[in-house]
Design a protein around this motif. Structure first.
Motif, PDB file in Angstrom:
ATOM      1  N   GLY A  53      10.785  -4.188 -12.538  1.00 14.97           N
ATOM      2  CA  GLY A  53      10.224  -3.264 -11.546  1.00 14.97           C
ATOM      3  C   GLY A  53      10.358  -3.809 -10.138  1.00 14.97           C
TER       4      GLY A  53
ATOM      5  N   LEU B 151      12.541  -2.302  -7.029  1.00 14.75           N
ATOM      6  CA  LEU B 151      11.868  -2.008  -5.766  1.00 14.75           C
ATOM      7  C   LEU B 151      12.604  -2.697  -4.602  1.00 14.75           C
ATOM      8  CD1 LEU B 151       9.417  -0.676  -4.414  1.00 14.75           C
ATOM      9  CD2 LEU B 151       8.159  -2.788  -4.839  1.00 14.75           C
TER      10      LEU B 151
ATOM     11  N   THR C 244       0.820  -1.218   0.000  1.00 13.32           N
ATOM     12  CA  THR C 244       0.000   0.000   0.000  1.00 13.32           C
ATOM     13  C   THR C 244       0.853   1.267   0.000  1.00 13.32           C
ATOM     14  OG1 THR C 244      -0.136  -0.073   2.416  1.00 13.32           O
ATOM     15  CG2 THR C 244      -1.933  -1.105   1.175  1.00 13.32           C
ATOM     16  N   GLN C 245       2.158   1.114   0.223  1.00  8.31           N
ATOM     17  CA  GLN C 245       3.040   2.269   0.289  1.00  8.31           C
ATOM     18  C   GLN C 245       3.887   2.453  -0.967  1.00  8.31           C
ATOM     19  OE1 GLN C 245       5.227   1.720   3.917  1.00  8.31           O
ATOM     20  NE2 GLN C 245       3.481   2.227   5.200  1.00  8.31           N
ATOM     21  N   VAL C 246       3.662   1.628  -1.978  1.00 14.58           N
ATOM     22  CA  VAL C 246       4.408   1.748  -3.229  1.00 14.58           C
ATOM     23  C   VAL C 246       3.436   1.785  -4.405  1.00 14.58           C
ATOM     24  CG1 VAL C 246       6.472   0.598  -2.351  1.00 14.58           C
ATOM     25  CG2 VAL C 246       4.720  -0.751  -3.471  1.00 14.58           C
ATOM     26  N   ASN C 247       3.915   2.265  -5.509  1.00 17.22           N
ATOM     27  CA  ASN C 247       3.115   2.337  -6.722  1.00 17.22           C
ATOM     28  C   ASN C 247       2.875   0.912  -7.246  1.00 17.22           C
ATOM     29  OD1 ASN C 247       2.179   2.641  -9.364  1.00 17.22           O
ATOM     30  ND2 ASN C 247       3.302   4.535  -9.638  1.00 17.22           N
ATOM     31  N   PRO C 248       1.630   0.507  -7.415  1.00 13.76           N
ATOM     32  CA  PRO C 248       1.341  -0.856  -7.884  1.00 13.76           C
ATOM     33  C   PRO C 248       2.015  -1.207  -9.214  1.00 13.76           C
ATOM     34  CG  PRO C 248      -0.673   0.232  -7.182  1.00 13.76           C
ATOM     35  CD  PRO C 248       0.421   1.268  -7.153  1.00 13.76           C
ATOM     36  N   SER C 249       2.290  -0.219 -10.030  1.00  9.10           N
ATOM     37  CA  SER C 249       2.940  -0.495 -11.318  1.00  9.10           C
ATOM     38  C   SER C 249       4.343  -1.066 -11.137  1.00  9.10           C
ATOM     39  CB  SER C 249       2.978   0.765 -12.184  1.00  9.10           C
ATOM     40  OG  SER C 249       3.842   1.719 -11.613  1.00  9.10           O
ATOM     41  N   GLN C 250       4.933  -0.870  -9.966  1.00  5.83           N
ATOM     42  CA  GLN C 250       6.264  -1.414  -9.711  1.00  5.83           C
ATOM     43  C   GLN C 250       6.256  -2.935  -9.613  1.00  5.83           C
ATOM     44  OE1 GLN C 250       6.957   1.503  -6.412  1.00  5.83           O
ATOM     45  NE2 GLN C 250       9.008   1.548  -7.297  1.00  5.83           N
TER      46      GLN C 250
ATOM     47  N   ARG D  67       4.520  -4.799 -11.766  1.00  5.20           N
ATOM     48  CA  ARG D  67       4.084  -5.307 -13.075  1.00  5.20           C
ATOM     49  C   ARG D  67       5.114  -6.184 -13.768  1.00  5.20           C
ATOM     50  NH1 ARG D  67      -0.325  -4.481 -15.195  1.00  5.20           N
ATOM     51  NH2 ARG D  67      -1.811  -2.922 -14.566  1.00  5.20           N
TER      52      ARG D  67
END
Length: 77
Positions: free
Chosen positions: A65, A69, A53-59, A61
């Protein structure tokens, strides 16, 4: 650590296809919510705790990524 991350990801996704460059893990269904939880839980055993919940979900994919991360969290985000 990169090889460990790859192994954990392939195990969580249940397929070595998850390690193919550029494959969209979410779009292909390889990284569903259960696989994500499994991967993140397994990663915690290596001292890397990522709160999705604290990172961009696209990371999440692609393998690239995810590796970026994990590296970021290893260096103490």
């Amino acid at each position: 650590m990169e090889e460990t991350v790859k192994q954990l990801l392939a195990n969580a996704c249940g397929s070595p296809q998850a390690l193919s460059p550029g494959v969209d893990l979410i779009e292909t269904g390889l990284l569903d919510s259960l696989a994500m939880i499994t991967f993140l839980t397994d990663l915690e055993e290596y001292g890397i705790e990522i709160q999705p919940t604290q990172v961009n979900p696209s990371q999440f994919r692609t393998l690239e990524g995810i590796l970026a991360l994990v590296k970021q969290y290893q260096n103490g985000v």
